[in-house]
Design an enzyme around this catalytic site. Structure first.
Site, PDB file in Angstrom:
ATOM      1  N   ARG A  15      36.510  43.541  30.648  1.00 19.54           N
ATOM      2  CA  ARG A  15      35.181  43.030  30.327  1.00 19.54           C
ATOM      3  C   ARG A  15      34.198  44.178  30.082  1.00 19.54           C
ATOM      4  O   ARG A  15      34.489  45.335  30.360  1.00 19.54           O
ATOM      5  CB  ARG A  15      34.679  42.137  31.465  1.00 19.54           C
ATOM      6  CG  ARG A  15      35.413  40.822  31.605  1.00 19.54           C
ATOM      7  CD  ARG A  15      35.006  40.061  32.855  1.00 19.54           C
ATOM      8  NE  ARG A  15      35.489  40.696  34.080  1.00 19.54           N
ATOM      9  CZ  ARG A  15      35.249  40.233  35.309  1.00 19.54           C
ATOM     10  NH1 ARG A  15      34.507  39.143  35.460  1.00 19.54           N
ATOM     11  NH2 ARG A  15      35.746  40.850  36.357  1.00 19.54           N
ATOM     12  N   LYS A  75      31.897  45.000  37.075  1.00 20.86           N
ATOM     13  CA  LYS A  75      32.441  45.177  38.422  1.00 20.86           C
ATOM     14  C   LYS A  75      31.650  46.225  39.195  1.00 20.86           C
ATOM     15  O   LYS A  75      30.902  47.027  38.639  1.00 20.86           O
ATOM     16  CB  LYS A  75      33.915  45.583  38.344  1.00 20.86           C
ATOM     17  CG  LYS A  75      34.823  44.480  37.831  1.00 20.86           C
ATOM     18  CD  LYS A  75      34.711  43.192  38.626  1.00 20.86           C
ATOM     19  CE  LYS A  75      35.199  43.338  40.056  1.00 20.86           C
ATOM     20  NZ  LYS A  75      35.031  42.066  40.828  1.00 20.86           N
ATOM     21  N   TYR A  94      27.964  43.058  39.567  1.00 18.32           N
ATOM     22  CA  TYR A  94      28.578  42.494  40.767  1.00 18.32           C
ATOM     23  C   TYR A  94      28.794  43.623  41.768  1.00 18.32           C
ATOM     24  O   TYR A  94      29.228  44.718  41.396  1.00 18.32           O
ATOM     25  CB  TYR A  94      29.925  41.843  40.448  1.00 18.32           C
ATOM     26  CG  TYR A  94      29.839  40.543  39.686  1.00 18.32           C
ATOM     27  CD1 TYR A  94      29.248  39.418  40.262  1.00 18.32           C
ATOM     28  CD2 TYR A  94      30.363  40.416  38.406  1.00 18.32           C
ATOM     29  CE1 TYR A  94      29.171  38.221  39.574  1.00 18.32           C
ATOM     30  CE2 TYR A  94      30.292  39.218  37.710  1.00 18.32           C
ATOM     31  CZ  TYR A  94      29.689  38.122  38.298  1.00 18.32           C
ATOM     32  OH  TYR A  94      29.615  36.934  37.613  1.00 18.32           O
ATOM     33  N   HIS A  96      29.606  42.739  45.698  1.00 19.79           N
ATOM     34  CA  HIS A  96      30.518  42.263  46.754  1.00 19.79           C
ATOM     35  C   HIS A  96      30.616  43.301  47.870  1.00 19.79           C
ATOM     36  O   HIS A  96      31.693  43.823  48.184  1.00 19.79           O
ATOM     37  CB  HIS A  96      31.900  41.966  46.171  1.00 19.79           C
ATOM     38  CG  HIS A  96      31.892  40.926  45.085  1.00 19.79           C
ATOM     39  ND1 HIS A  96      31.603  39.601  45.328  1.00 19.79           N
ATOM     40  CD2 HIS A  96      32.127  41.020  43.749  1.00 19.79           C
ATOM     41  CE1 HIS A  96      31.666  38.917  44.184  1.00 19.79           C
ATOM     42  NE2 HIS A  96      31.976  39.748  43.222  1.00 19.79           N
ATOM     43  N   GLU A 118      25.998  38.419  42.277  1.00 15.23           N
ATOM     44  CA  GLU A 118      26.521  37.315  43.083  1.00 15.23           C
ATOM     45  C   GLU A 118      25.539  36.766  44.101  1.00 15.23           C
ATOM     46  O   GLU A 118      25.810  35.722  44.715  1.00 15.23           O
ATOM     47  CB  GLU A 118      27.821  37.725  43.790  1.00 15.23           C
ATOM     48  CG  GLU A 118      27.670  38.696  44.939  1.00 15.23           C
ATOM     49  CD  GLU A 118      27.695  40.153  44.526  1.00 15.23           C
ATOM     50  OE1 GLU A 118      27.777  41.015  45.423  1.00 15.23           O
ATOM     51  OE2 GLU A 118      27.622  40.440  43.307  1.00 15.23           O
ATOM     52  N   ASP A 270      37.440  38.814  46.365  1.00 19.12           N
ATOM     53  CA  ASP A 270      36.308  39.714  46.142  1.00 19.12           C
ATOM     54  C   ASP A 270      35.453  39.852  47.393  1.00 19.12           C
ATOM     55  O   ASP A 270      34.790  40.879  47.590  1.00 19.12           O
ATOM     56  CB  ASP A 270      35.429  39.198  44.993  1.00 19.12           C
ATOM     57  CG  ASP A 270      35.899  39.696  43.634  1.00 19.12           C
ATOM     58  OD1 ASP A 270      36.583  40.725  43.587  1.00 19.12           O
ATOM     59  OD2 ASP A 270      35.583  39.047  42.620  1.00 19.12           O
TER      60      ASP A 270
END
Length: 372
Positions: A15, A75, A94, A96, A118, A270
């Site tokens: 991505r 990511k 993101y 996490h 998120e 994740d």
């Protein structure tokens, strides 16, 4: 503002953080966009598309990080990328953080301001930047689970939909949110016998009203969960506590009570995973066996369908990205409490309570961070 988009370097992550359409919108808003050469190739976007959108291509990630005021990614930044972040720089991606103390400490040390996709919220109590990838991961879960169930991959050798005279696979989905609903829809569409577990009676009523006989639902008490898991050919973990580590719902001791060769697909990986035996894997080496049970725990599942995922994510993130660029992060967050909920790190301070609780780190209230 100078907006930078480096190439994703997590293994098998195809991505890209900015689509050419998002780059064009940012340029039209008067911003400068720099994109690392080849960043969009994995999603089907050649450099020429970005150049046509008005972006400037840079050869290396180091140049992108050095040039940009805001870094837009998909990511979480990997160790080498975290070393390139600097004080005052804005990171939008993101994160996490709850199961990842190394990343958390590196972001704190960098002095950057980090807003996590998120944990951004909306006025309906949803997570609008997590939802599109949850939809993708949910729809992928039965697909990869069916592959994991094949005998050549160590599974039970059970066909999802069965055949005349042979019953279908039994699939249990733990969690009836976005991931769980989409997983159940696809698994049922493949002909499986599907049960969704959740602790919210309101959610169970909703699923029953909307999906009726498409799949079953049941209350997720500890005893009921284990009983259904023991009967399952496939268990999909779809539990989410926003920003926090996922709860461990199935212990290693309970694996021995499952059918040999059953498949676990842990979409919650994740956030650390919701099975005690889960650990993150990659698309290159996605499955492993523990006590006869096959585990699929790829931490970036949507990366397998990079073009669909990138466009879906870009549709969701673009308005927030433009608000951050147009107004600066402080004003944007002051005007939008839902964007402020995405603030996880600022100027060496952690600003998200669930992460602090998970990692034992003191937290600065996001509202106070605006004044720092």
């Amino acid at each position: 503002m100078k907006i930078g988009c480096p190439t994703e370097i997590k293994p098998q992550e195809f991505r890209v953080g900015l689509t050419p359409n998002a780059a064009r919108e940012a340029v039209n808003h008067g911003h400068q966009v720099v994109v690392q050469t080849g960043a969009g190739i994995g999603s089907g976007f050649p450099d020429s598309d970005y150049i046509a959108a008005g972006a400037t291509m840079l050869d290396t990630a180091a140049e992108v990080f050095a040039t940009a005021d805001m870094i837009v990614k998909v990511k979480e930044p990997q160790a080498g990328e975290r070393k390139m972040l600097r004080e005052g720089q804005l990171l939008f991606t993101y994160l996490h953080l709850a199961p990842d103390p190394d990343q958390t400490h590196d972001l704190l040390a960098s002095g950057c301001t980090a807003i996590a996709y998120e944990t951004v919220t909306d006025n309906r109590g949803g997570l609008p930047l997590l939802a599109p990838m949850s939809e993708v991961a949910g729809r992928l879960a039965p697909q990869v689970g069916a592959w994991t169930l094949q005998k050549a991959n160590g599974g039970r050798g059970v066909l999802m939909g069965g055949v005349p005279g042979v019953g279908p696979a039994r699939v249990v989905v733990i969690g009836g949110g976005v991931v769980g609903t989409h997983a159940a829809k696809i698994a049922a569409g493949m002909g499986a016998d599907v049960t969704v577990l959740d602790r919210s009676l309101a959610r169970l009523r909703y699923l029953d009203d909307v999906f009726g006989g498409t799949f079953k639902n049941s209350y997720a008490s500890a005893g009921n969960t284990i009983e259904l898991v023991q009967q399952a050919d496939m268990v999909i973990g779809a539990v989410l506590i926003p920003g926090a580590a996922a709860p461990k719902l199935v212990s290693r001791a309970q694996l021995s009570e499952m059918k040999p060769g059953a498949a676990i697909v842990d979409v919650a990986i994740d956030q650390g995973g919701c099975f005690e035996t889960s650990h993150a894997t990659t698309h290159q080496d996605p499955i492993y066996e523990v006590d006869g049970i096959m585990h699929y725990c790829v931490a970036n599942m949507p990366g397998a369908v990079a073009r669909t995922s990138t466009i879906a994510l870009g549709n969701a993130t673009m308005p927030f990205m433009l608000a951050l660029a147009d107004k600066g992060w402080r004003q944007a967050c002051e005007e939008d409490e839902h964007l402020l909920n995405g603030l996880n790190v600022h100027a060496g301070k952690l600003t998200y309570y669930a992460v602090g609780k998970a990692l034992g780190i003191d937290v600065l209230a996001p509202g106070l961070a605006l004044k720092t």
